[in-house]
Design an enzyme around this catalytic site. Structure first.
Site, PDB file in Angstrom:
ATOM      1  N   TYR A 109      42.452  42.681  37.091  1.00 13.73           N
ATOM      2  CA  TYR A 109      41.438  41.845  37.748  1.00 13.73           C
ATOM      3  C   TYR A 109      41.794  41.716  39.224  1.00 13.73           C
ATOM      4  O   TYR A 109      42.958  41.494  39.587  1.00 13.73           O
ATOM      5  CB  TYR A 109      41.373  40.451  37.115  1.00 13.73           C
ATOM      6  CG  TYR A 109      40.412  39.528  37.848  1.00 13.73           C
ATOM      7  CD1 TYR A 109      39.064  39.474  37.503  1.00 13.73           C
ATOM      8  CD2 TYR A 109      40.842  38.735  38.915  1.00 13.73           C
ATOM      9  CE1 TYR A 109      38.179  38.653  38.191  1.00 13.73           C
ATOM     10  CE2 TYR A 109      39.963  37.923  39.613  1.00 13.73           C
ATOM     11  CZ  TYR A 109      38.636  37.885  39.246  1.00 13.73           C
ATOM     12  OH  TYR A 109      37.760  37.082  39.932  1.00 13.73           O
ATOM     13  N   GLU A 197      34.318  41.024  43.828  1.00 17.47           N
ATOM     14  CA  GLU A 197      35.056  40.933  42.562  1.00 17.47           C
ATOM     15  C   GLU A 197      35.020  42.278  41.853  1.00 17.47           C
ATOM     16  O   GLU A 197      33.944  42.875  41.699  1.00 17.47           O
ATOM     17  CB  GLU A 197      34.454  39.855  41.657  1.00 17.47           C
ATOM     18  CG  GLU A 197      35.213  39.690  40.342  1.00 17.47           C
ATOM     19  CD  GLU A 197      34.569  38.678  39.419  1.00 17.47           C
ATOM     20  OE1 GLU A 197      35.215  37.656  39.121  1.00 17.47           O
ATOM     21  OE2 GLU A 197      33.420  38.915  38.995  1.00 17.47           O
TER      22      GLU A 197
END
Length: 405
Positions: A109, A197
């Protein structure tokens, strides 16, 4: 302003971020053609909506034949996907992104966000990717690494390397990580983004770092100088009421209640909604008309609020500091005369020229309920709403009826 996954990937690719081969499709035939162009034996068909958790909602399908690609496209196009981010109404899928299958060795992530409390950009990473970051923060906060970036200095190479090692990458992958992280930062800074993101960021079986999914959000206030970014807006993914308001220069957020609000100032709007709830009602919207509420702007705001068919009563709460209450009152009277009001209207004015404003409303002869305090206005709005729900409110005769009489 949010954009689709495929758009975010195209932007990030321009800054050196590696992505898998893919193409956009609007029909099953398009999807099959994209798969043929990509080549290979595995493809992923992804619904393009402004929401995360698409996989859990059935919006991402792995296909191994062209027939499977066609079937997946057929099932997704036109479908409403419901996730925890869309709410129960869901969002309709009108386009697909067909992407080459990736040999995934590990999921990570990575994101860049604006931390307004720290007045800095924060770089967030975790070796546990492929899941909602909110869930990870709640269940295993120690797995998340945060690095703050001073905007005046910018992202430094040592910070990118520090994040690379925090993601558990071996030394051979650190140069790739630094290039990817620097590219994401430059995209964020140069395009006026407020979020980048990548979830998941994957390590492939060939030791490559690839952005398997990507999201970007942008500052609405900067779109005037980012025409190419502005053109990426997909209005079908946004609340039509909010889009109509934005096009007219109004700040509007639709809610689930039935008491419409027209207020100047975001702080006063929040306080008014709290008072409505305290009085036993539910606000239908957040609407800030700003400081320069002219008669024309007031009429636009009225029409925006009344477009919501759930509205049973309307509350206007204005504190005139920059503005004047008499101007606001003239705008309200003008709007009510032009619009066929079928719901009760409560008006509370305060500030500059308040007495003159109240006089204008009282002498207008219109069925406007007035209030002196915010609490009184909220209580009267809830009381008026309750009358409508109970069938005890008689709307005023329309102008056409009066004219014919």
């Amino acid at each position: 302003m949010d954009i689709h996954e495929y758009q975010a990937k195209q932007l990030l690719a321009d800054y050196g971020v590696k992505i898998a081969d893919g193409g956009l499709a609007y029909s099953p035939e398009d999807a099959v053609q994209r798969a043929r162009e990509i080549g290979g034996h595995v493809w992923v068909v992804k619904a393009q909506i402004h929401s995360g958790a698409r996989g859990k909602a059935g919006g991402i399908k792995v296909c191994k034949t062209h027939d499977e690609v066609s079937d997946a496209a057929e099932s997704l196009l036109g479908k409403k996907l419901v996730t925890h981010q869309t709410g129960p109404a869901g969002k309709q899928c009108l386009r697909l992104y067909v992407e080459a299958g990736t040999d995934i060795a590990k999921e990570l992530y990575f994101s860049l966000l604006i931390d307004r409390a720290q007045e800095r950009i924060v770089m967030v990473g975790s070796a546990q990717g492929g899941m909602e970051i909110e869930e990870l923060a709640e269940n295993n906060p120690d797995a998340i690494k945060k690095i703050y970036i001073e905007p005046a200095v910018g992202l430094q190479d040592f910070q990118a390397r520090e994040m690379g090692f925090a993601l558990g990458l071996h030394a051979d992958l650190i140069p790739q990580a630094v290039k990817l992280i620097q590219g994401c930062y430059r995209a964020m800074r140069e395009l006026d983004a407020n979020m980048v993101e990548i979830n998941p960021l994957v390590i492939t079986g060939h030791d490559e770092l690839i952005a398997l999914d990507a999201k970007m959000g942008f500052d609405d206030n900067a779109l005037f100088r980012r025409q190419k970014i502005s053109e990426l807006r997909d209005k079908t993914q946004e609340d039509p009421r909010e889009m109509a308001a934005a096009d007219r220069g109004l700040s509007y957020v639709g809610l689930d209640g039935d008491i419409g609000c027209m207020i100047n100032g975001a702080g006063l709007a929040m306080a008014t909604m709290d008072m409505i709830k305290l009085a036993g009602g539910e606000p239908a919207n957040f609407l800030d008309v700003g400081g320069g509420a002219s008669a024309e702007r007031t009429e636009k705001a009225f029409r925006m609020v009344l477009q919501d068919k759930n509205v049973k009563a309307m509350l206007v709460n204005i504190f005139a500091g920059i503005n004047r209450c008499d101007w606001i009152a003239e705008g309200v009277v003008h709007a009510v005369k032009k619009i066929d009001m079928q719901v009760p209207l409560v008006v509370r004015l305060s500030g500059t020229n308040v007495e003159e404003g109240r006089r204008i409303i009282e002498e207008s002869g219109l069925p406007i309920i007035t209030a002196n305090t915010l609490a009184e206005a909220a209580e009267k709005a809830v009381e008026a709403r309750n009358k409508v729900v109970a069938g005890r409110y008689q709307p005023p005769a329309s102008r056409d009826t009066v004219t014919s009489l």
